[in-house]
Design an enzyme around this catalytic site. Structure first.
Site, PDB file in Angstrom:
ATOM      1  N   ASN A 147       0.778  -1.155   0.058  1.00 34.75           N
ATOM      2  CA  ASN A 147       0.081  -0.244   0.054  1.00 34.75           C
ATOM      3  C   ASN A 147       0.875   1.211   0.021  1.00 34.75           C
ATOM      4  O   ASN A 147       0.294   2.355  -0.500  1.00 34.75           O
ATOM      5  CB  ASN A 147      -1.032  -0.099   1.110  1.00 34.75           C
ATOM      6  CG  ASN A 147      -0.362  -0.100   2.413  1.00 34.75           C
ATOM      7  OD1 ASN A 147       0.740  -0.387   2.688  1.00 34.75           O
ATOM      8  ND2 ASN A 147      -0.972   0.781   3.571  1.00 34.75           N
ATOM      9  N   GLU A 245       5.210  -3.575  11.987  1.00 37.05           N
ATOM     10  CA  GLU A 245       4.055  -2.616  11.939  1.00 37.05           C
ATOM     11  C   GLU A 245       3.029  -3.350  11.130  1.00 37.05           C
ATOM     12  O   GLU A 245       3.065  -3.759  10.112  1.00 37.05           O
ATOM     13  CB  GLU A 245       4.527  -1.260  11.257  1.00 37.05           C
ATOM     14  CG  GLU A 245       5.495  -0.618  11.913  1.00 37.05           C
ATOM     15  CD  GLU A 245       5.182  -0.109  13.332  1.00 37.05           C
ATOM     16  OE1 GLU A 245       3.858  -0.025  13.415  1.00 37.05           O
ATOM     17  OE2 GLU A 245       5.949   0.314  14.252  1.00 37.05           O
ATOM     18  N   CYS A 279      -2.933   2.017   6.844  1.00 37.30           N
ATOM     19  CA  CYS A 279      -2.948   1.254   8.099  1.00 37.30           C
ATOM     20  C   CYS A 279      -3.450   2.414   9.185  1.00 37.30           C
ATOM     21  O   CYS A 279      -4.033   1.778  10.024  1.00 37.30           O
ATOM     22  CB  CYS A 279      -1.407   0.669   8.546  1.00 37.30           C
ATOM     23  SG  CYS A 279      -0.267   1.922   8.437  1.00 37.30           S
ATOM     24  N   GLU A 457       9.629   3.182  14.163  1.00 40.77           N
ATOM     25  CA  GLU A 457      10.344   3.294  12.805  1.00 40.77           C
ATOM     26  C   GLU A 457      10.468   4.906  12.757  1.00 40.77           C
ATOM     27  O   GLU A 457       9.669   5.586  13.635  1.00 40.77           O
ATOM     28  CB  GLU A 457       9.340   2.948  11.783  1.00 40.77           C
ATOM     29  CG  GLU A 457       9.099   1.291  11.627  1.00 40.77           C
ATOM     30  CD  GLU A 457       8.994   0.744  10.458  1.00 40.77           C
ATOM     31  OE1 GLU A 457       9.729   0.476   9.408  1.00 40.77           O
ATOM     32  OE2 GLU A 457       7.874   0.612  10.197  1.00 40.77           O
TER      33      GLU A 457
HETATM   34  P1  NDP Z   1       0.907  -8.814   4.129  1.00 40.86           P
HETATM   35  O1  NDP Z   1       0.848  -9.325   5.370  1.00 40.86           O
HETATM   36  O2  NDP Z   1      -0.166  -9.972   3.157  1.00 40.86           O
HETATM   37  O3  NDP Z   1       2.184  -8.731   3.166  1.00 40.86           O
HETATM   38  C1  NDP Z   1       3.379  -8.055   3.794  1.00 40.86           C
HETATM   39  C2  NDP Z   1       4.417  -8.558   3.154  1.00 40.86           C
HETATM   40  O4  NDP Z   1       4.841  -9.951   3.650  1.00 40.86           O
HETATM   41  C3  NDP Z   1       4.437  -8.684   1.671  1.00 40.86           C
HETATM   42  O5  NDP Z   1       5.863  -8.497   1.252  1.00 40.86           O
HETATM   43  C4  NDP Z   1       4.370 -10.313   1.590  1.00 40.86           C
HETATM   44  O6  NDP Z   1       4.723 -10.829   0.388  1.00 40.86           O
HETATM   45  C5  NDP Z   1       4.961 -10.687   2.910  1.00 40.86           C
HETATM   46  N1  NDP Z   1       4.809 -12.124   3.280  1.00 40.86           N
HETATM   47  C6  NDP Z   1       3.508 -12.719   2.842  1.00 40.86           C
HETATM   48  N2  NDP Z   1       3.478 -13.961   3.658  1.00 40.86           N
HETATM   49  C7  NDP Z   1       4.668 -14.023   4.050  1.00 40.86           C
HETATM   50  C8  NDP Z   1       5.323 -15.075   4.736  1.00 40.86           C
HETATM   51  N3  NDP Z   1       4.789 -16.307   4.981  1.00 40.86           N
HETATM   52  N4  NDP Z   1       6.602 -14.846   5.390  1.00 40.86           N
HETATM   53  C9  NDP Z   1       7.253 -13.755   4.984  1.00 40.86           C
HETATM   54  N5  NDP Z   1       6.489 -12.789   4.217  1.00 40.86           N
HETATM   55  C10 NDP Z   1       5.453 -12.988   4.037  1.00 40.86           C
HETATM   56  O7  NDP Z   1       0.263  -7.543   3.996  1.00 40.86           O
HETATM   57  P2  NDP Z   1      -0.309  -6.704   2.848  1.00 40.86           P
HETATM   58  O8  NDP Z   1       0.785  -6.604   1.750  1.00 40.86           O
HETATM   59  O9  NDP Z   1      -1.438  -7.321   2.261  1.00 40.86           O
HETATM   60  O10 NDP Z   1      -0.382  -5.194   3.176  1.00 40.86           O
HETATM   61  C11 NDP Z   1      -1.591  -4.746   4.133  1.00 40.86           C
HETATM   62  C12 NDP Z   1      -1.583  -4.989   5.464  1.00 40.86           C
HETATM   63  O11 NDP Z   1      -0.554  -4.137   5.740  1.00 40.86           O
HETATM   64  C13 NDP Z   1      -2.626  -4.553   6.348  1.00 40.86           C
HETATM   65  O12 NDP Z   1      -2.920  -5.138   7.292  1.00 40.86           O
HETATM   66  C14 NDP Z   1      -2.119  -3.218   6.747  1.00 40.86           C
HETATM   67  O13 NDP Z   1      -2.692  -2.551   7.922  1.00 40.86           O
HETATM   68  C15 NDP Z   1      -0.773  -3.345   7.009  1.00 40.86           C
HETATM   69  N6  NDP Z   1       0.259  -2.054   7.024  1.00 40.86           N
HETATM   70  C16 NDP Z   1       0.764  -1.584   8.007  1.00 40.86           C
HETATM   71  C17 NDP Z   1       1.106  -0.575   8.263  1.00 40.86           C
HETATM   72  C18 NDP Z   1       1.876   0.017   9.573  1.00 40.86           C
HETATM   73  O14 NDP Z   1       2.866   0.607   9.626  1.00 40.86           O
HETATM   74  N7  NDP Z   1       1.131  -0.259  10.664  1.00 40.86           N
HETATM   75  C19 NDP Z   1       1.493   0.179   7.091  1.00 40.86           C
HETATM   76  C20 NDP Z   1       0.922  -0.330   5.816  1.00 40.86           C
HETATM   77  C21 NDP Z   1       0.338  -1.440   5.720  1.00 40.86           C
HETATM   78  P3  NDP Z   1       3.444 -11.139  -0.832  1.00 40.86           P
HETATM   79  O15 NDP Z   1       3.254  -9.676  -1.301  1.00 40.86           O
HETATM   80  O16 NDP Z   1       4.215 -11.759  -1.759  1.00 40.86           O
HETATM   81  O17 NDP Z   1       2.679 -11.895  -0.110  1.00 40.86           O
END
Ligand code: NDP
Length: 476
Positions: A147, A245, A279, A457
Site C-alpha cells: 500500500n 508494523e 494502516c 520506525e
Molecule cells: P501481507 O501481510 O499480506 O504482506 C506483507 C509482506 O509480507 C509482503 O511483502 C508479503 O509478500 C510478505 N509475506 C506474505 N507472507 C509471508 C510469509 N509467510 N513470510 C514472510 N513474508 C510474507 O500484507 P499486505 O501486503 O496485504 O498489506 C496490507 C497490510 O499491511 C494491512 O493489514 C495493513 O494494515 C498493513 N500495513 C501496516 C502498516 C503499519 O505501519 N502499521 C503500514 C501499511 C500497511 P507477498 O506480497 O508476496 O505476499
C-alpha cells in the site's frame, strides 16, 4: 524484464510475474523476476560478505550515497509517481507525494548518518571510564506491503544503511515496479556490492527464507497482523531482532463541540483517501449524539460526491482497490455489515469506468455497534462506520475498545478533552483535529497492542532498531 539485484549484479529469477494496473487490467505495467528461496539465500550471503567492511565504513560515504538516492528520487518524483499510481492505484497527487516523501526520508537519513554519537559516563569504580556506543545490527531483512510501495521501503532501507547495516529487501509481489525503480537508483548511488540487495518474489517463499535464515540478524516487517505473527513465530526462536508494523482499526472521535467542517474533512481524508488502504485509516467514526445528525448528513454529501476513477486521471479523488482479492474482501465486509444490522447509508457498490478496473464506491455505514465485525476487524478498503457515543468518556471507552492501537483521532475545540485524549488514547499516535492518516517522517511512527511489535520506525528513534548498544569499560 526487470531483475533482482544480488551482490551488485542484476540477476534473473526462477520465474516472471506480470505487474497489472488496477485501474485498467488490460495494462501490463511490466514483467518482474521472481526470486526463489535459493536466491534469497544468495542475497543474504552477499550481505554477510559485505557487512564487515560496510559496518566500519566512513559516515561521509554513507551520507553521500544516501543523499545521491534522495536527490534522484526527488528529481524524478513526477515519473516515479506516475509508475506508483499505475501499479498500486492511488491517485497521481497521492503517488507523487509519496515519492517525494521517500526522497525526504533518504535526505533525513543522509543527515542521521553524520549524527551518530555516544555517551561517556563516570564509572562507579574509581579509575575506570565507561563509554556507550551504538553499532550496526548486521544483516537486516526488510519485508514490505503493497500500500506504500516506495515510502515504506524508504523508511526501512534508509535508516538501515545510514546506521551501517547490510540489507536484503523483499517488496510486496503486487508492487514490484516502484521497489525495482528505487533499487535501481540505490544500485548507482555508491554503495559497495552486497550492501543492498533486492529479491522480488512470493512472501511464502522469499519472505519465509529471510525469516528462517540464521544470518539475518534483524527483520523489519510491515504488513498484516497474520503475516506478522508468522514472522514472530519463525524468527523469535532464533533470537532475531524484530520490528513489526501491522494492522489498525483506528477511531476518529467527533465531539459535540467539534468544528463540523474540520471533523468532516478529517473523516473524508482519513477514511477514504488512498482508497482506505492505509494502516492509519480511520475506519471507526465515534460521534457524540448532539452533533451526530449534522455530521452524518454533511459527511454523506461529501462521500457521495467523491470521484472514483482511474488513478492517473485528473480530478480522480479515489483510485481503484488494489486487486480482485482485496475488492472481494471489501465487498464481503460490506455484506457482513448489512447482515449484522448496520445501515449502509451510501456507496459500497462496484462501479464501472471507461477501463476495466477494481472500482468501488466508498461505503459509509451508520447505526453500527462496537461488537460488529465491521467495527472490530481491519477491512483495508474505503469503508467506514459511524458509532454513536453518549459523551466524551463513552467515546474514549469505545475508541480504546479494540485489539489494535496504531492511531487515534479526536475532533474537538475543548482543550480539556484534547489534553485528556492525548494522554489516555491507547494508540502509538494521536491526532487532534487532523486526520488519523498522514504522519511526519522525522518523528517516531508506530503503535501498540496488535498493531506493532518492537521499536519505533522513522526519525531519530529508528536507531533503536537499526543499531545495537555497546558499553565499554576502560582502565587507562
Ligand atoms: P501481507 O501481510 O499480506 O504482506 C506483507 C509482506 O509480507 C509482503 O511483502 C508479503 O509478500 C510478505 N509475506 C506474505 N507472507 C509471508 C510469509 N509467510 N513470510 C514472510 N513474508 C510474507 O500484507 P499486505 O501486503 O496485504 O498489506 C496490507 C497490510 O499491511 C494491512 O493489514 C495493513 O494494515 C498493513 N500495513 C501496516 C502498516 C503499519 O505501519 N502499521 C503500514 C501499511 C500497511 P507477498 O506480497 O508476496 O505476499
Amino acid at each position: 524484464m526487470k531483475s533482482n539485484y544480488i551482490a551488485g549484479e542484476w540477476v534473473a529469477g526462477s520465474s516472471v510475474r506480470e505487474n497489472i494496473n488496477p485501474s485498467d487490467v488490460s495494462d501490463v505495467v511490466g514483467h518482474y523476476a521472481q526470486a526463489d528461496a535459493k536466491q534469497a539465500q544468495l542475497a543474504v550471503e552477499a550481505a554477510v560478505d559485505a557487512f564487515q567492511a560496510w559496518s566500519v565504513s566512513g559516515v561521509q560515504a554513507r551520507s553521500d550515497a544516501l543523499e545521491a538516492v534522495a536527490s534522484e528520487v526527488l528529481a524524478r518524483r513526477a515519473e516515479l509517481g506516475e509508475l506508483l499510481a499505475r501499479e498500486e492505484g492511488k491517485t497521481l497527487p497521492e503517488a507523487q507525494a509519496e515519492v517525494a516523501r521517500a526522497g525526504q526520508i533518504f535526505r533525513f537519513f543522509a543527515g542521521e548518518a553524520l549524527r551518530q554519537g555516544g555517551e561517556k559516563a563516570p564509572s562507579v569504580r574509581p579509575g575506570i571510564e565507561v563509554e556507550i556506543t551504538r553499532e550496526p545490527v548486521g544483516v537486516v531483512g526488510l519485508i514490505t506491503p503493497w500500500n506504500f510501495p516506495v515510502a515504506i521501503p524508504a523508511w526501512k532501507i534508509a535508516p538501515a544503511l545510514a546506521h551501517g547495516n547490510c540489507v536484503v529487501f523483499k517488496p510486496a509481489e503486487l508492487v514490484p515496479g516502484s521497489a525495482w525503480a528505487l533499487a535501481e537508483i540505490i544500485s548507482r548511488a555508491g554503495f559497495p556490492a552486497g550492501v543492498f540487495n533486492l529479491v522480488m518474489g512470493p512472501g511464502s517463499e522469499v519472505g519465509q527464507a529471510l525469516i528462517n535464515h540464521p544470518s539475518v540478524d534483524a527483520l523489519s516487517f510491515t504488513g498484516s497482523t497474520g503475516t506478522g505473527a508468522r514472522v514472530i513465530a519463525g524468527a523469535a526462536p532464533r533470537r532475531a531482532k524484530l520490528q513489526l508494523e501491522m494492522g489498525g482499526k483506528n477511531p476518529l472521535v467527533v465531539l459535540d463541540d467539534a468544528d463540523l467542517a474540520v471533523a468532516v474533512e478529517c473523516a473524508v481524508q482519513g477514511s477514504y483517501y488512498s482508497t482506505g488502504q492505509r494502516c492509519t485509516a480511520s475506519s471507526r467514526l465515534i460521534v457524540q449524539k448532539g452533533i451526530l445528525p449534522r455530521f452524518v448528513a454533511a459527511l454523506r454529501e461529501r462521500v457521495e460526491a467523491l470521484v472514483v476513477d482511474d488513478a492517473r486521471k485528473p480530478g480522480t479523488q479515489i483510485g481503484p482497490v488494489v486487486d480482485q482479492s482485496q475488492l472481494d474482501v471489501d465487498l464481503e465486509y460490506i455484506a457482513i455489515g448489512q447482515q449484522e444490522g448496520a445501515r449502509l447509508l451510501c456507496g459500497g457498490q462496484r462501479v464501472q469506468r471507461a477501463t476495466e478496473g477494481f472500482f468501488l464506491q466508498p461505503a459509509l455505514f451508520v447505526d453500527a455497534s462496537p461488537e460488529m465485525r465491521i467495527a472490530r476487524e481491519e477491512i483495508f478498503g474505503p469503508v467506514a462506520c459511524v458509532i454513536a457515543a453518549d459523551d466524551y468518556e463513552h467515546a474514549l471507552t469505545l475508541a480504546n475498545d479494540t485489539p489494535f492501537g496504531l492511531t487515534a483521532g479526536l475532533c474537538t475545540t475543548s482543550l480539556r478533552h484534547a489534553s485528556h485524549f492525548k494522554r489516555h488514547a491507547k494508540a502509538g499516535m494521536v491526532m487532534v483535529n487532523v486526520p488519523t492518516a498522514g504522519v511526519d517522517y522525522h518523528v517516531p511512527f508506530g503503535g501498540r497492542k496488535a498493531s506493532s511489535y518492537g521499536p519505533r520506525e522513522q526519525g531519530r528513534h529508528a536507531n533503536e532498531f537499526f543499531t545495537t548498544v555497546k558499553t565499554a569499560y576502560t582502565a587507562p
